[in-house]
Enzyme design. Structure first.
Site, PDB file in Angstrom:
ATOM      1  N   ALA A  92       0.824  -1.213   0.000  1.00 34.87           N
ATOM      2  CA  ALA A  92       0.000   0.000   0.000  1.00 34.87           C
ATOM      3  C   ALA A  92       0.853   1.255   0.000  1.00 34.87           C
ATOM      4  O   ALA A  92       0.635   2.191  -0.783  1.00 34.87           O
ATOM      5  CB  ALA A  92      -0.943  -0.008   1.200  1.00 34.87           C
ATOM      6  N   SER A 119       8.277   1.061   9.719  1.00 32.68           N
ATOM      7  CA  SER A 119       9.007   0.375  10.776  1.00 32.68           C
ATOM      8  C   SER A 119       9.529  -0.953  10.266  1.00 32.68           C
ATOM      9  O   SER A 119       8.833  -1.659   9.530  1.00 32.68           O
ATOM     10  CB  SER A 119       8.094   0.140  11.983  1.00 32.68           C
ATOM     11  OG  SER A 119       8.709  -0.732  12.916  1.00 32.68           O
ATOM     12  N   LYS A 160      -1.432 -14.415 -14.939  1.00 34.44           N
ATOM     13  CA  LYS A 160      -2.741 -14.828 -14.437  1.00 34.44           C
ATOM     14  C   LYS A 160      -3.798 -14.509 -15.486  1.00 34.44           C
ATOM     15  O   LYS A 160      -3.946 -13.349 -15.891  1.00 34.44           O
ATOM     16  CB  LYS A 160      -3.069 -14.096 -13.129  1.00 34.44           C
ATOM     17  CG  LYS A 160      -4.471 -14.420 -12.611  1.00 34.44           C
ATOM     18  CD  LYS A 160      -4.784 -13.651 -11.348  1.00 34.44           C
ATOM     19  CE  LYS A 160      -6.233 -13.857 -10.950  1.00 34.44           C
ATOM     20  NZ  LYS A 160      -6.622 -13.066  -9.763  1.00 34.44           N
ATOM     21  N   ILE A 166      -4.933  -5.350  -4.045  1.00 35.45           N
ATOM     22  CA  ILE A 166      -3.941  -4.460  -4.657  1.00 35.45           C
ATOM     23  C   ILE A 166      -4.628  -3.455  -5.575  1.00 35.45           C
ATOM     24  O   ILE A 166      -4.227  -2.286  -5.656  1.00 35.45           O
ATOM     25  CB  ILE A 166      -2.878  -5.288  -5.395  1.00 35.45           C
ATOM     26  CG1 ILE A 166      -2.018  -6.054  -4.375  1.00 35.45           C
ATOM     27  CG2 ILE A 166      -2.003  -4.417  -6.288  1.00 35.45           C
ATOM     28  CD1 ILE A 166      -1.019  -7.009  -4.977  1.00 35.45           C
TER      29      ILE A 166
END
Length: 496
Positions: free
Chosen positions: A16, A39, A78, A347
């Site tokens: 994201a 982080s 895909k 996504i």
């Protein structure tokens, strides 16, 4: 806020954060400054490895070379999603990308297919007329704009890839575009007492990072949008009963299939996503009907190869934020809401949210008009995807477990109920504005799940029975011939 928005702070990395940073840097990089804080102590979910065709446009907008991207992310092709055991145990169908058959003015192909089924001559499966479906089942792939010698649509495709590698790939890209990258934990968030906006975040080393606009990409934690601004949440668990997932990776097997598998079980479903170097697997289930231990055993017993990772358990709640944009915080990704990955939309929702923010970007100050329009579009988009996912659970003939009996009897949104009633009685479907899924997508899932309309479009009677037979036979020959001449999917990957 009347202050010009020039400093944007993205809190959270992963798919994201880095998709958002990459797009904003590419489009807005000359007029804003972008800082991304992540982080290294908080793991990302990292299971969104299947995509849908609009990702081709995303990569194109970023100027990304396809071969470089597929090599870097261990990606594969895909062509669709095969759904097994969703209608009944032992049944399967595919929601394949791309077109099906040949459409006529004001009358889609599936009405001719419905009429041909009733005519009772030679029966064809609906998927017989999908080039994507037939190509995927033959484990082949080629870039094909049209079926040779015709104007019939060719291949439409998306990707499978390693989500962690994709985030790393985009991180390198975004930093080259000028995004400032800070690795640190956010320890404190300063909120303006006057207007409730976030002024700054304080990092573990004591540094204060100020911003005009903050983007929350902290996943389900919702550090800014939820824990700081207390933005509400609209819960959809009464429509989508699954609330748990377990993910595990296993060794690859050959051939590498160019499609995702979604295999229904007694209390949910299992995914299988083939990459170049491994297979991504997972099980989605309802904790009301299956324990974590039962789900883990079921998943591990269904793997194609030796496990490469320890099973990773994930809890989730389906739904959306009441406001994806609140004050000067925009939530993107799991922080904005969650829909299970049944149709590989996670996504895509990141991609569209970032594009929507770019289009509504408040260069000269944040106003309610910016916020309201962004939220209006976000709600429409996610609710229509929600309805499409609910469809898979509701329209089923399974009654072999308490879970499936619950799904058949559960209430559904009025928007979906109206669509199902229209299709069942008339065979008609209408794609609403901003709806992600096309009529062909709805047709494949509805027919595949066993809902056959009572009527077909009367315009399908404009062909004589003989002409109709010839249409079906000729289309089948064209598709079969195209598939026969394609190289294998493995050959395509080897040539990257």
């Amino acid at each position: 806020m009347t202050t010009n928005v020039t400093n944007v702070v993205i809190v959270g990395g992963g798919t994201a954060g880095w998709i958002t940073a990459s797009l904003m840097a590419r489009i807005l990089g000359k007029v804003i400054n972008i800082t991304l804080i992540e982080s290294d102590k908080i793991p990302t979910v990292g299971v969104g490895e299947a995509t849908i065709p609009p990702i081709i446009s995303l990569n194109a907008a970023l100027g990304i070379d396809e071969s470089e991207f597929l090599n870097a992310t261990k990606g594969t092709i895909k062509l669709g999603i095969e759904f097994e055991n969703w209608k009944q145990q032992g049944d399967s169908y595919m929601h394949a990308f791309g077109g099906i058959g040949k459409d006529f003015p004001f009358c889609e192909f599936y009405h001719y297919w419905l009429r041909h089924q009733q005519q009772g001559d030679q029966h064809y499966d609906f998927g017989d007329f999908s080039l994507n479906y037939q190509t995927s089942k033959a484990n082949k792939f080629a870039k094909l704009r049209h079926i040779e010698g015709t104007q019939l649509p060719g291949i439409t495709y998306a990707y499978h890839f390693d989500a962690g590698l994709y985030a790393n790939f985009l991180a390198d890209y975004a930093k080259q575009q000028g995004v400032k990258h800070i690795i640190s934990e956010v320890e404190q968030i300063r909120v303006n007492e006057g207007n409730g906006f976030i002024d700054a975040v304080t990092l573990a080393n004591g540094e204060h990072i100020t911003g005009d606009l903050f983007i929350d990409c902290t996943g389900q934690a919702g550090l800014l949008i939820d824990k700081t601004l207390n933005t509400g949440f609209v819960d959809w668990s009464h429509y989508l009963p699954c609330d748990r997932a377990i993910a595990v990776q296993c060794e690859s097997v050959e051939p590498i299939t160019p499609y995702t598998r979604s295999i229904a079980h007694d209390s949910g479903w299992q995914w299988r996503i083939p990459l170049q170097h491994r297979i991504g697997n997972g099980i989605v289930y309802s904790s009301k009907f299956m324990s974590d231990e039962q789900a883990e055993r079921l998943l591990l017993n269904k793997l194609d190869g030796k496990p490469l990772t320890q099973p990773k358990r994930i809890q989730f709640r389906t739904g959306r934020r009441t406001k994806a944009w609140h004050k000067n915080v925009v939530s993107i990704g799991l922080s904005s809401g969650f829909l299970e990955p049944l149709e590989s939309t996670s996504i895509h929702l990141i991609q569209t949210a970032a594009i929507r923010l770019i289009k509504t970007f408040p260069h000269f100050g944040i106003s309610n008009s910016h916020i309201d329009e962004y939220n209006r579009q976000s709600i429409i988009e996610i609710e229509r995807i929600r309805d499409f996912i609910i469809l898979h659970y509701k329209v089923t003939q399974r009654d072999d477990s308490p879970f499936w009996r619950h799904c058949r009897q559960m209430d559904i949104p009025a928007t979906l109920a109206r669509k199902l009633a229209l299709f069942k009685t008339t065979g008609k479907l209408f794609r609403e504005q901003d709806d992600l899924f096309t009529e062909i997508a709805w047709q494949q899932v509805l027919i595949g799940q066993g809902m056959i309309p009572e009527q077909y479009n009367g315009l399908a009677d404009q062909l004589s029975p003989q002409q109709l037979n010839e249409l079906m036979a000729n289309l089948k020959v064209l598709i079969d011939h195209s598939v026969k001449n394609m190289p294998s999917h493995d050959q395509f990957l080897a040539n990257l």
